[in-house]
Scaffold this active site. Structure first.
Site, PDB file in Angstrom:
ATOM      1  N   ASN A 306      48.211  77.266   9.644  1.00 31.51           N
ATOM      2  CA  ASN A 306      47.160  76.767  10.526  1.00 31.51           C
ATOM      3  C   ASN A 306      46.710  77.804  11.553  1.00 31.51           C
ATOM      4  O   ASN A 306      45.512  77.942  11.840  1.00 31.51           O
ATOM      5  CB  ASN A 306      47.657  75.509  11.239  1.00 31.51           C
ATOM      6  CG  ASN A 306      46.582  74.793  12.024  1.00 31.51           C
ATOM      7  OD1 ASN A 306      45.577  74.373  11.471  1.00 31.51           O
ATOM      8  ND2 ASN A 306      46.785  74.638  13.334  1.00 31.51           N
ATOM      9  N   CYS A 396      54.580  70.753  21.697  1.00 31.62           N
ATOM     10  CA  CYS A 396      54.377  69.307  21.571  1.00 31.62           C
ATOM     11  C   CYS A 396      55.334  68.530  22.471  1.00 31.62           C
ATOM     12  O   CYS A 396      55.417  67.308  22.368  1.00 31.62           O
ATOM     13  CB  CYS A 396      54.512  68.861  20.117  1.00 31.62           C
ATOM     14  SG  CYS A 396      56.128  69.174  19.392  1.00 31.62           S
TER      15      CYS A 396
END
Length: 439
Positions: A306, A396
């Site tokens: 990604n 995260c």
């Protein structure tokens, strides 16, 4: 014990003065902290006590006596029961402000560091964004029906969802159809979960089943796939057992338009949940890292590529490392598919001893990492960081980022130049963030 039980279910009024990291309001009663589900700072609420601890009490909101100006009517009829969202009562622009505060509070309290600059928060669509997730499934004998949804606030129960406004509409508006399908199956009692994932061209549902499905069940699933356009997969065991039922070939991929890239994935692979926010996050990460044609860049916890593949469009050489071998294989295939020859991928458990890994001995100019919730303490302690001038850390979990930031600043000589929150999961208390470190 009897005394503490007698205190439960008390009803009282309280002024809410702060926000907790998990999206609850915080007040004080007789000097003791009280966490209140469904309440916002600045409100006076009538609450019922639901939990008691030596250091704090827990309550749920029964009535808002004095609402905060930021309070809005929750969009979802299941708000307050389903645990998938906890912030629908807070105006969307204020949600990211609260998350930015959680990030800076964690950096200060856990890492004992302050960013030189607080970055403007990254936001995208507040609804219909969630392209990957997992529904729990339960056949409720007493009701004689199948329940499909996320867990309730009491995690022993599954929320009986008629709709989910955070999930992409192609799935979130069709939960009753999915429930009716499972209810029609002979094997409805042995289907514990359904994973969903949406690519740019196809939407896949993966039905986990604990016992073999009957021939009639397979026929019903195929008919459902044909009628709805969903791609249906079956998972009788571990991740390696996932197999397409219909159609046999499913084009699962997503584009990163700014870099003219397309990444293929499998139905249980990790992809970023929010497609619009993912594009903005990649742009921000590359702007902060500023890869140059002469740079060698290391991308840790790289997944499908990604960040790695956009980096390869701008840097001289990029090395991606990921713990799951299947993701590494697909990252290599994605590099080949996109015609990128200046990138290589390695499989390695980044929480273990890495001294024997050949890529560890290569020199790098810049580092990007996107670790899981536990953070990157183990790999950062081992990396030869001497030549790495700039680090971009995508997180995260603000607590693990704060801990690792403290290590990089105090132990490895970096400065925390900038940090900011990103709203990958609007309506939830989940805090995604990005930070820049420089020597």
């Amino acid at each position: 014990m009897a005394r503490s039980r007698s205190k439960l279910h008390q009803v009282f009024e309280i002024d809410v003065t702060d926000f907790s990291h998990d999206g609850r309001g915080v007040g004080r009663r007789e000097g003791k902290a009280v966490f209140v589900a469904g309440a916002l700072p600045g409100e006076t609420v009538r609450v019922e006590q639901t939990g008691r601890n030596r250091h704090f009490d827990e309550c749920r909101t029964l009535e808002v006596l004095k609402p905060a100006p930021e309070r809005v009517a929750p969009r979802c009829p299941h708000f307050g029961t389903c645990a998938g969202c906890v912030l629908q009562h807070l105006e969307a622009s204020q949600q990211i402000t609260a998350k930015q505060r959680v990030l800076t509070d964690n950096l200060r309290r856990i890492g004992h560091v302050e960013p030189g600059t607080v970055l403007p928060p990254l936001t995208d669509a507040a609804w219909g964004y969630r392209r990957k997730g997992r529904f729990s499934v339960r056949y409720v004998e007493k009701k004689g029906k199948v329940v499909v949804g996320f867990r309730e606030t009491n995690p022993r129960f599954v929320a009986d969802l008629s709709v989910c406004h955070t999930v992409v509409p192609s799935i979130g508006l069709r939960i009753p159809e999915i429930s009716a399908l499972v209810e029609s199956l002979d094997g409805r009692r042995t289907l514990p979960q359904i994973e969903f994932i949406a690519g740019d061209e196809a939407v896949a549902l993966v039905f986990r089943h604990l016992e073999p499905l009957s021939a009639s069940d397979l026929e019903r699933l195929v008919a459902f796939a044909k009628d709805t356009g969903f791609a249906v997969f079956l998972q009788p065991g571990g991740i390696e057992t996932v197999k397409a039922l219909w159609p046999e070939q499913v084009p699962l991929s997503f584009a990163i338009p700014a870099y003219d890239l397309s990444l293929d994935f499998r139905p249980l692979d990790f992809i970023q949940v929010n497609a619009g926010l993912n594009d903005k996050m990649i742009a921000s990460a590359l702007d902060l890292l500023d890869p140059q044609p002469g740079d060698r860049v290391l991308d840790l916890f790289c997944g499908l590529g990604n960040f790695t593949l956009p980096l390869a469009k701008r840097a001289g050489q990029v090395v991606g490392v990921e713990g799951e071998a299947g993701l590494v294989a697909r990252a290599r295939a994605n590099a080949a598919k996109n015609g990128l020859a200046n990138v290589e991928f390695h499989a390695a458990d980044l929480a273990k001893d890495l001294s024997g890994e050949p890529w560890m001995k290569a020199g790098f100019d810049k580092l990007l990492l996107d670790p899981p919730r536990a953070g990157a303490a183990e790999v950062l302690a081992q990396l030869p960081l001497k030549g790495i001038r700039r680090i971009v850390y995508v997180s995260c979990h603000p607590g693990s980022l704060a801990r690792d930031a403290g290590f990089l600043v105090r132990e490895r000589g970096y400065t925390l130049k900038a940090a900011g929150a990103m709203d990958m999961f609007p309506q939830t208390a989940h805090v995604e963030s990005i930070a820049l470190f420089e020597k």
